[in-house]
Design an enzyme around this catalytic site. Structure first.
Site, PDB file in Angstrom:
ATOM      1  N   ALA A 144       0.923   9.369  16.106  1.00 21.78           N
ATOM      2  CA  ALA A 144       0.595  10.483  15.208  1.00 21.78           C
ATOM      3  C   ALA A 144      -0.101   9.972  13.946  1.00 21.78           C
ATOM      4  O   ALA A 144      -1.061  10.569  13.454  1.00 21.78           O
ATOM      5  CB  ALA A 144       1.864  11.250  14.846  1.00 21.78           C
ATOM      6  N   VAL A 185       0.820  -1.227   0.000  1.00 22.29           N
ATOM      7  CA  VAL A 185       0.000   0.000   0.000  1.00 22.29           C
ATOM      8  C   VAL A 185       0.849   1.269   0.000  1.00 22.29           C
ATOM      9  O   VAL A 185       0.318   2.363  -0.151  1.00 22.29           O
ATOM     10  CB  VAL A 185      -1.022   0.029   1.169  1.00 22.29           C
ATOM     11  CG1 VAL A 185      -1.993  -1.129   1.086  1.00 22.29           C
ATOM     12  CG2 VAL A 185      -0.327   0.093   2.528  1.00 22.29           C
ATOM     13  N   TYR A 208       3.814   6.233  15.434  1.00 25.72           N
ATOM     14  CA  TYR A 208       2.606   5.395  15.295  1.00 25.72           C
ATOM     15  C   TYR A 208       1.375   6.158  15.795  1.00 25.72           C
ATOM     16  O   TYR A 208       0.338   6.199  15.130  1.00 25.72           O
ATOM     17  CB  TYR A 208       2.819   4.107  16.093  1.00 25.72           C
ATOM     18  CG  TYR A 208       1.672   3.127  16.039  1.00 25.72           C
ATOM     19  CD1 TYR A 208       1.466   2.331  14.919  1.00 25.72           C
ATOM     20  CD2 TYR A 208       0.796   2.994  17.111  1.00 25.72           C
ATOM     21  CE1 TYR A 208       0.431   1.416  14.874  1.00 25.72           C
ATOM     22  CE2 TYR A 208      -0.246   2.078  17.080  1.00 25.72           C
ATOM     23  CZ  TYR A 208      -0.425   1.292  15.954  1.00 25.72           C
ATOM     24  OH  TYR A 208      -1.460   0.386  15.910  1.00 25.72           O
TER      25      TYR A 208
HETATM   26  P1  NAD Z   1       0.035  -7.573  12.140  1.00 28.95           P
HETATM   27  O1  NAD Z   1       1.457  -7.152  12.132  1.00 28.95           O
HETATM   28  O2  NAD Z   1      -0.319  -8.920  12.636  1.00 28.95           O
HETATM   29  O3  NAD Z   1      -0.617  -7.369  10.696  1.00 28.95           O
HETATM   30  C1  NAD Z   1      -0.359  -6.262   9.869  1.00 28.95           C
HETATM   31  C2  NAD Z   1      -0.381  -6.756   8.429  1.00 28.95           C
HETATM   32  O4  NAD Z   1      -0.215  -5.613   7.574  1.00 28.95           O
HETATM   33  C3  NAD Z   1       0.756  -7.744   8.126  1.00 28.95           C
HETATM   34  O5  NAD Z   1       0.273  -8.936   7.556  1.00 28.95           O
HETATM   35  C4  NAD Z   1       1.651  -6.974   7.180  1.00 28.95           C
HETATM   36  O6  NAD Z   1       2.323  -7.796   6.244  1.00 28.95           O
HETATM   37  C5  NAD Z   1       0.652  -6.022   6.519  1.00 28.95           C
HETATM   38  N1  NAD Z   1       1.308  -4.853   5.950  1.00 28.95           N
HETATM   39  C6  NAD Z   1       2.279  -4.102   6.527  1.00 28.95           C
HETATM   40  N2  NAD Z   1       2.708  -3.174   5.671  1.00 28.95           N
HETATM   41  C7  NAD Z   1       1.995  -3.346   4.525  1.00 28.95           C
HETATM   42  C8  NAD Z   1       2.001  -2.698   3.269  1.00 28.95           C
HETATM   43  N3  NAD Z   1       2.857  -1.702   3.016  1.00 28.95           N
HETATM   44  N4  NAD Z   1       1.124  -3.122   2.327  1.00 28.95           N
HETATM   45  C9  NAD Z   1       0.279  -4.146   2.578  1.00 28.95           C
HETATM   46  N5  NAD Z   1       0.244  -4.808   3.746  1.00 28.95           N
HETATM   47  C10 NAD Z   1       1.086  -4.409   4.712  1.00 28.95           C
HETATM   48  O7  NAD Z   1      -0.705  -6.448  13.000  1.00 28.95           O
HETATM   49  P2  NAD Z   1      -2.210  -6.391  13.550  1.00 28.95           P
HETATM   50  O8  NAD Z   1      -2.112  -6.309  15.012  1.00 28.95           O
HETATM   51  O9  NAD Z   1      -3.074  -7.404  12.904  1.00 28.95           O
HETATM   52  O10 NAD Z   1      -2.607  -4.921  13.049  1.00 28.95           O
HETATM   53  C11 NAD Z   1      -3.617  -4.667  12.076  1.00 28.95           C
HETATM   54  C12 NAD Z   1      -4.039  -3.218  12.216  1.00 28.95           C
HETATM   55  O11 NAD Z   1      -4.579  -2.985  13.510  1.00 28.95           O
HETATM   56  C13 NAD Z   1      -2.890  -2.219  12.056  1.00 28.95           C
HETATM   57  O12 NAD Z   1      -3.330  -1.079  11.345  1.00 28.95           O
HETATM   58  C14 NAD Z   1      -2.555  -1.848  13.476  1.00 28.95           C
HETATM   59  O13 NAD Z   1      -1.951  -0.580  13.585  1.00 28.95           O
HETATM   60  C15 NAD Z   1      -3.942  -1.873  14.104  1.00 28.95           C
HETATM   61  N6  NAD Z   1      -3.922  -2.013  15.557  1.00 28.95           N
HETATM   62  C16 NAD Z   1      -3.378  -3.126  16.150  1.00 28.95           C
HETATM   63  C17 NAD Z   1      -3.397  -3.205  17.530  1.00 28.95           C
HETATM   64  C18 NAD Z   1      -2.831  -4.386  18.259  1.00 28.95           C
HETATM   65  O14 NAD Z   1      -2.744  -4.321  19.495  1.00 28.95           O
HETATM   66  N7  NAD Z   1      -2.439  -5.462  17.601  1.00 28.95           N
HETATM   67  C19 NAD Z   1      -3.948  -2.184  18.292  1.00 28.95           C
HETATM   68  C20 NAD Z   1      -4.474  -1.074  17.650  1.00 28.95           C
HETATM   69  C21 NAD Z   1      -4.473  -1.008  16.275  1.00 28.95           C
END
Ligand code: NAD
Length: 247
Positions: A153, A60, A151
């Protein structure tokens, strides 16, 4: 009737912990799913679990990748009903040592990646007349955690962007909302949450004494994506077991 029956959904970052749960939840709800990730291995694993989904490897942060992915959805379906901008990366530097490259790396995925996917999908999202975008925020936008300034921000900007685009595209029948999770056990948080002392400290400040599970985030995403949320736009739904409200 299943809540997303006959609806086409594009989910970014679908190979990760939360993305995978969203795909599983949307599949149960009857959606036709295009699952995106930049990690082809993760996508291949996901396709084994959900053989009916379409996987699309794309980064992305690359405009040409996003344009090709959206064009592919357009050629296959001619419309897009639901876009979930879930791809995300954490930051890992104290602010003093946060380089321009660190900052840009986080912003490129979390913020600009969301911008690109939304902007490039607008024409396809306008077709159904009742489409939904769900962005992934984080309660870190309002809490301080060491090394997460970039993050935090980026996620605050995702919230602001969600409200702005919601207002701009309401007249096209496109609702734009965000899910704002607290700590969820996934690859992103494993270092923190596998540390027993840290885990206990966080839980002691969390009223419901639990971390949200990926499926809790998926259910909130499904709600906002579905017709049940037809009167909701420009909102960020916090799913954090009460952590952001507690002192
Ligand atoms: P994760 O690391 O398990 O999954 C993130 C996925 O995004 C990975 O599979 C990765 O390969 C993919 N990704 C990263 N960069 C990419 C790119 N440039 N293009 C396409 N795909 C890409 O993390 P998660 O915990 O499942 O997080 C998912 C979302 O939830 C994120 O936006 C994260 O910021 C948000 N989030 C997570 C938490 C938490 O505690 N885990 C809390 C708040 C928000």
């Amino acid at each position: 009737m299943s809540r997303l029956e006959g609806r086409t959904a594009l989910v970014t970052g679908a190979g990760g912990g939360i993305g995978r749960s969203i795909v599983n939840c949307f599949a149960q709800a009857g959606a036709v799913i295009v699952a995106n990730d930049c990690d082809g291995t993760r996508l291949a694993e996901l396709a084994k679990e959900q053989p009916d989904i379409i996987t699309y490897e794309a980064d992305v942060t690359r405009l040409e990748d996003v344009q090709a992915m959206v064009a592919n959805v357009g050629e296959r379906f001619g419309r897009l009903d639901v876009l979930v901008n879930n791809a995300g990366v954490p930051s890992r530097s104290d602010f003093r040592h946060l380089s321009d490259e660190d900052w840009a790396g986080v912003m490129e995925v979390n913020l600009q990646g969301t911008v690109r996917c939304m902007r490039e999908s607008l024409d396809l999202l306008k077709v159904p007349g009742d489409a939904a975008i769900v962005n992934m925020g984080s309660i870190m936008e309002m809490r301080h955690v060491r090394q997460l300034s970039a993050y935090a921000a980026s996620k605050a900007a995702v919230g602001a962007l969600t409200r702005s685009v919601a207002m701009e595209y309401a007249s096209f029948g496109i609702r734009v909302n965000a899910v704002t999770p607290g700590y969820v056990e996934t690859a992103m948080t494993k270092t923190v949450l596998r540390n027993e002392a840290m885990r206990e400290a966080l839980l002691s400040r969390t009223p419901l004494q639990r971390f949200a599970e990926p499926d809790d985030i998926a259910q909130a995403t499904l709600f906002l994506a579905s017709g049940e949320a037809k009167s909701i736009t420009g909102q960020c739904l916090i799913v954090d077991a009460g952590a952001s409200v507690a002192l």
